[in-house]
Design a protein around this motif. Structure first.
Motif, PDB file in Angstrom:
ATOM      1  N   ALA A   2      -2.942   4.167  -2.678  1.00 42.63           N
ATOM      2  CA  ALA A   2      -2.935   3.120  -3.970  1.00 42.63           C
ATOM      3  C   ALA A   2      -2.356   1.428  -3.577  1.00 42.63           C
ATOM      4  CB  ALA A   2      -1.777   3.765  -4.753  1.00 42.63           C
ATOM      5  N   ALA A   3      -2.767   0.713  -3.790  1.00 43.34           N
ATOM      6  CA  ALA A   3      -2.795  -0.657  -3.197  1.00 43.34           C
ATOM      7  C   ALA A   3      -2.378  -1.900  -4.779  1.00 43.34           C
ATOM      8  CB  ALA A   3      -4.363  -1.353  -2.748  1.00 43.34           C
ATOM      9  N   VAL A   4      -1.702  -2.606  -4.247  1.00 46.31           N
ATOM     10  CA  VAL A   4      -1.530  -3.837  -5.603  1.00 46.31           C
ATOM     11  C   VAL A   4      -1.667  -4.715  -4.665  1.00 46.31           C
ATOM     12  CG1 VAL A   4       0.570  -3.336  -5.468  1.00 46.31           C
ATOM     13  CG2 VAL A   4      -0.447  -4.237  -7.795  1.00 46.31           C
ATOM     14  N   PHE A   5      -1.928  -5.788  -5.124  1.00 43.44           N
ATOM     15  CA  PHE A   5      -2.060  -7.493  -4.452  1.00 43.44           C
ATOM     16  C   PHE A   5      -0.128  -7.448  -5.124  1.00 43.44           C
ATOM     17  CE2 PHE A   5      -6.061  -8.319  -2.805  1.00 43.44           C
ATOM     18  CZ  PHE A   5      -6.833  -8.280  -3.649  1.00 43.44           C
ATOM     19  N   GLY A   6       0.654  -8.588  -3.905  1.00 43.32           N
ATOM     20  CA  GLY A   6       1.554  -8.699  -4.018  1.00 43.32           C
ATOM     21  C   GLY A   6       2.500  -8.170  -3.656  1.00 43.32           C
ATOM     22  N   SER A   7       4.204  -8.675  -3.711  1.00 48.01           N
ATOM     23  CA  SER A   7       4.933  -6.939  -3.554  1.00 48.01           C
ATOM     24  C   SER A   7       5.304  -5.543  -4.229  1.00 48.01           C
ATOM     25  CB  SER A   7       6.383  -7.284  -4.002  1.00 48.01           C
ATOM     26  OG  SER A   7       7.566  -6.762  -3.301  1.00 48.01           O
ATOM     27  N   CYS A   8       5.298  -4.383  -4.405  1.00 46.78           N
ATOM     28  CA  CYS A   8       5.578  -3.413  -4.739  1.00 46.78           C
ATOM     29  C   CYS A   8       6.854  -3.760  -4.821  1.00 46.78           C
ATOM     30  CB  CYS A   8       4.892  -1.987  -4.815  1.00 46.78           C
ATOM     31  SG  CYS A   8       5.271  -1.226  -2.670  1.00 46.78           S
ATOM     32  N   ASN A  59      -3.845  -3.196  13.316  1.00 42.21           N
ATOM     33  CA  ASN A  59      -3.662  -3.842  13.416  1.00 42.21           C
ATOM     34  C   ASN A  59      -4.983  -5.076  12.657  1.00 42.21           C
ATOM     35  OD1 ASN A  59      -2.230  -3.837  15.469  1.00 42.21           O
ATOM     36  ND2 ASN A  59      -3.780  -3.457  17.118  1.00 42.21           N
ATOM     37  N   ALA A  60      -6.027  -4.983  12.131  1.00 41.02           N
ATOM     38  CA  ALA A  60      -6.713  -5.332  11.100  1.00 41.02           C
ATOM     39  C   ALA A  60      -6.189  -5.546  10.310  1.00 41.02           C
ATOM     40  CB  ALA A  60      -8.030  -5.032  11.622  1.00 41.02           C
ATOM     41  N   GLU A  61      -4.975  -4.047   9.709  1.00 41.92           N
ATOM     42  CA  GLU A  61      -4.268  -4.014   8.257  1.00 41.92           C
ATOM     43  C   GLU A  61      -5.077  -3.703   7.715  1.00 41.92           C
ATOM     44  OE1 GLU A  61      -3.204  -8.426   8.260  1.00 41.92           O
ATOM     45  OE2 GLU A  61      -0.574  -7.928   9.846  1.00 41.92           O
ATOM     46  N   THR A  62      -6.959  -2.963   7.850  1.00 35.16           N
ATOM     47  CA  THR A  62      -7.347  -2.760   6.615  1.00 35.16           C
ATOM     48  C   THR A  62      -7.659  -1.622   6.280  1.00 35.16           C
ATOM     49  OG1 THR A  62      -9.253  -2.880   8.352  1.00 35.16           O
ATOM     50  CG2 THR A  62      -8.723  -5.090   6.723  1.00 35.16           C
ATOM     51  N   THR A  63      -7.108  -0.260   7.108  1.00 30.69           N
ATOM     52  CA  THR A  63      -6.602   0.524   7.508  1.00 30.69           C
ATOM     53  C   THR A  63      -4.982   1.910   7.090  1.00 30.69           C
ATOM     54  OG1 THR A  63      -8.635   0.964   8.103  1.00 30.69           O
ATOM     55  CG2 THR A  63      -7.022   2.776   8.205  1.00 30.69           C
ATOM     56  N   LEU A  64      -5.079   2.160   6.171  1.00 26.62           N
ATOM     57  CA  LEU A  64      -3.316   2.314   5.845  1.00 26.62           C
ATOM     58  C   LEU A  64      -3.648   3.928   6.114  1.00 26.62           C
ATOM     59  CD1 LEU A  64      -0.904   1.982   4.488  1.00 26.62           C
ATOM     60  CD2 LEU A  64      -1.941   3.072   2.350  1.00 26.62           C
ATOM     61  N   GLY A 101       1.799   3.777 -12.237  1.00 24.83           N
ATOM     62  CA  GLY A 101       1.051   2.286 -13.227  1.00 24.83           C
ATOM     63  C   GLY A 101       1.410   1.249 -12.689  1.00 24.83           C
ATOM     64  N   GLN A 102       1.880   0.369 -11.261  1.00 24.80           N
ATOM     65  CA  GLN A 102       1.567  -0.607 -10.825  1.00 24.80           C
ATOM     66  C   GLN A 102       0.928  -0.947 -10.047  1.00 24.80           C
ATOM     67  OE1 GLN A 102       4.882  -2.155  -8.151  1.00 24.80           O
ATOM     68  NE2 GLN A 102       6.186  -0.414  -7.854  1.00 24.80           N
ATOM     69  N   TYR A 103      -0.263  -0.220  -9.339  1.00 23.50           N
ATOM     70  CA  TYR A 103      -0.869  -0.157  -8.619  1.00 23.50           C
ATOM     71  C   TYR A 103      -2.372  -0.342  -9.208  1.00 23.50           C
ATOM     72  CZ  TYR A 103       2.392   1.405  -5.551  1.00 23.50           C
ATOM     73  OH  TYR A 103       3.790   1.424  -4.593  1.00 23.50           O
ATOM     74  N   ARG A 104      -3.456  -1.207  -8.491  1.00 25.26           N
ATOM     75  CA  ARG A 104      -3.737  -1.252  -9.399  1.00 25.26           C
ATOM     76  C   ARG A 104      -5.139  -0.764  -9.213  1.00 25.26           C
ATOM     77  NH1 ARG A 104      -6.682  -7.953 -10.740  1.00 25.26           N
ATOM     78  NH2 ARG A 104      -8.778  -6.244 -11.751  1.00 25.26           N
ATOM     79  N   TYR A 105      -5.392  -0.596  -7.744  1.00 27.10           N
ATOM     80  CA  TYR A 105      -6.675   0.735  -6.906  1.00 27.10           C
ATOM     81  C   TYR A 105      -6.061   1.472  -6.379  1.00 27.10           C
ATOM     82  CZ  TYR A 105      -7.588  -4.846  -7.696  1.00 27.10           C
ATOM     83  OH  TYR A 105      -7.927  -6.044  -7.641  1.00 27.10           O
ATOM     84  N   TRP A 106      -7.438   3.058  -6.613  1.00 32.69           N
ATOM     85  CA  TRP A 106      -6.629   4.011  -5.459  1.00 32.69           C
ATOM     86  C   TRP A 106      -7.556   4.326  -4.825  1.00 32.69           C
ATOM     87  CZ3 TRP A 106      -2.233   6.389  -6.898  1.00 32.69           C
ATOM     88  CH2 TRP A 106      -1.199   6.381  -7.470  1.00 32.69           C
ATOM     89  N   GLY A 107      -7.985   5.771  -4.342  1.00 30.31           N
ATOM     90  CA  GLY A 107      -8.691   6.042  -4.423  1.00 30.31           C
ATOM     91  C   GLY A 107      -9.408   7.268  -4.413  1.00 30.31           C
ATOM     92  N   GLN A 108     -10.020   8.348  -3.687  1.00 28.15           N
ATOM     93  CA  GLN A 108     -10.476   8.746  -4.311  1.00 28.15           C
ATOM     94  C   GLN A 108      -9.796  10.431  -4.728  1.00 28.15           C
ATOM     95  OE1 GLN A 108     -11.863   8.319  -1.757  1.00 28.15           O
ATOM     96  NE2 GLN A 108     -11.897   9.913  -0.199  1.00 28.15           N
ATOM     97  N   GLY A 109      -8.916  10.341  -3.678  1.00 28.87           N
ATOM     98  CA  GLY A 109      -8.289  11.220  -2.956  1.00 28.87           C
ATOM     99  C   GLY A 109      -8.757  12.260  -2.142  1.00 28.87           C
ATOM    100  N   GLY A 152       0.395  -1.472   0.559  1.00 32.56           N
ATOM    101  CA  GLY A 152      -0.057   0.410  -0.183  1.00 32.56           C
ATOM    102  C   GLY A 152       1.154   1.330   0.459  1.00 32.56           C
ATOM    103  N   ALA A 153       0.306   2.217  -0.845  1.00 28.96           N
ATOM    104  CA  ALA A 153       0.907   3.444  -1.028  1.00 28.96           C
ATOM    105  C   ALA A 153       0.199   4.900  -0.765  1.00 28.96           C
ATOM    106  CB  ALA A 153       2.274   3.573  -2.086  1.00 28.96           C
ATOM    107  N   TRP A 154       0.626   5.925  -0.680  1.00 27.50           N
ATOM    108  CA  TRP A 154       0.076   7.045  -0.627  1.00 27.50           C
ATOM    109  C   TRP A 154       0.732   8.024  -1.901  1.00 27.50           C
ATOM    110  CZ3 TRP A 154      -4.093   8.847   1.566  1.00 27.50           C
ATOM    111  CH2 TRP A 154      -4.598   8.007   3.017  1.00 27.50           C
ATOM    112  N   PHE A 155       0.450   8.331  -3.056  1.00 27.56           N
ATOM    113  CA  PHE A 155       0.718   9.556  -3.873  1.00 27.56           C
ATOM    114  C   PHE A 155       0.395  10.649  -3.346  1.00 27.56           C
ATOM    115  CE2 PHE A 155       2.837   6.807  -7.040  1.00 27.56           C
ATOM    116  CZ  PHE A 155       2.538   5.425  -5.977  1.00 27.56           C
ATOM    117  N   ARG A 156       0.555  11.939  -3.933  1.00 26.14           N
ATOM    118  CA  ARG A 156       0.187  13.022  -3.727  1.00 26.14           C
ATOM    119  C   ARG A 156      -0.042  13.608  -5.084  1.00 26.14           C
ATOM    120  NH1 ARG A 156       4.268  16.371  -0.190  1.00 26.14           N
ATOM    121  NH2 ARG A 156       5.862  16.208  -1.342  1.00 26.14           N
ATOM    122  N   GLN A 157      -1.007  14.706  -5.429  1.00 18.88           N
ATOM    123  CA  GLN A 157      -0.785  15.281  -6.976  1.00 18.88           C
ATOM    124  C   GLN A 157      -1.193  17.112  -6.916  1.00 18.88           C
ATOM    125  OE1 GLN A 157      -3.074  13.317 -10.042  1.00 18.88           O
ATOM    126  NE2 GLN A 157      -1.586  14.786 -11.838  1.00 18.88           N
TER     127      GLN A 157
END
Length: 125
Positions: free
Chosen positions: A96-102, A73-78, A110-118, A34-39
């Motif tokens: 942003a998130a992607v299954f597996g290792s980044c 702890n539930a690993e569902t919130t970044l 481009g390697q992240y498949r899932y994105w939030g709305q910002g 999981g990651a954070w980007f900004r624009q």
């Protein structure tokens, strides 16, 4: 289906703090990346921080020592704890998130498949 929803943006004066949250459904950050980007307007997405599938974290140089990425702890919130904010931190922040290792290419959007709305972060001087 994976969905990411960010919370926590707002306006703050320089030197202040904000904490962003990204809640995921259908995804767990601990086993994946999981990651954070900004624009900012007219500029490309900039990678801010990532948490890798092995639990390690990576930061872009401009936020090292000021921002901290973590997960619950539930690993569902970044989270992204942002301290000592500067006007240059003003941007729309995306989770942003992607299954597996980044891996070593964590900074490539481009390697992240899932994105939030910002969520907008505005830092005034």
């Amino acid at each position: 289906q994976v969905q990411l929803v960010e919370f926590g943006g707002g306006s703050v004066q320089a030197g202040g703090s904000l904490k962003l949250s990204c809640t995921a459904s259908g995804y767990t950050f601990r086993r994946d990346c999981g990651a954070w980007f900004r624009q900012t307007p007219g500029k490309a997405l900039e990678a801010v921080a990532a948490v890798h599938s092995n639990g390690s974290t990576t930061y872009t140089n401009s936020v090292k020592g000021r921002f901290t990425i973590s997960q619950d702890n539930a690993e569902t919130t970044l989270y992204l704890q942002m301290n000592s904010l500067e006007p240059d931190d003003t941007a729309i922040y995306y989770c942003a998130a992607v299954f597996g290792s980044c891996g070593s290419t964590w900074y490539i959007p481009g390697q992240y498949r899932y994105w939030g709305q910002g969520t907008q972060v505005t830092v005034s001087s």
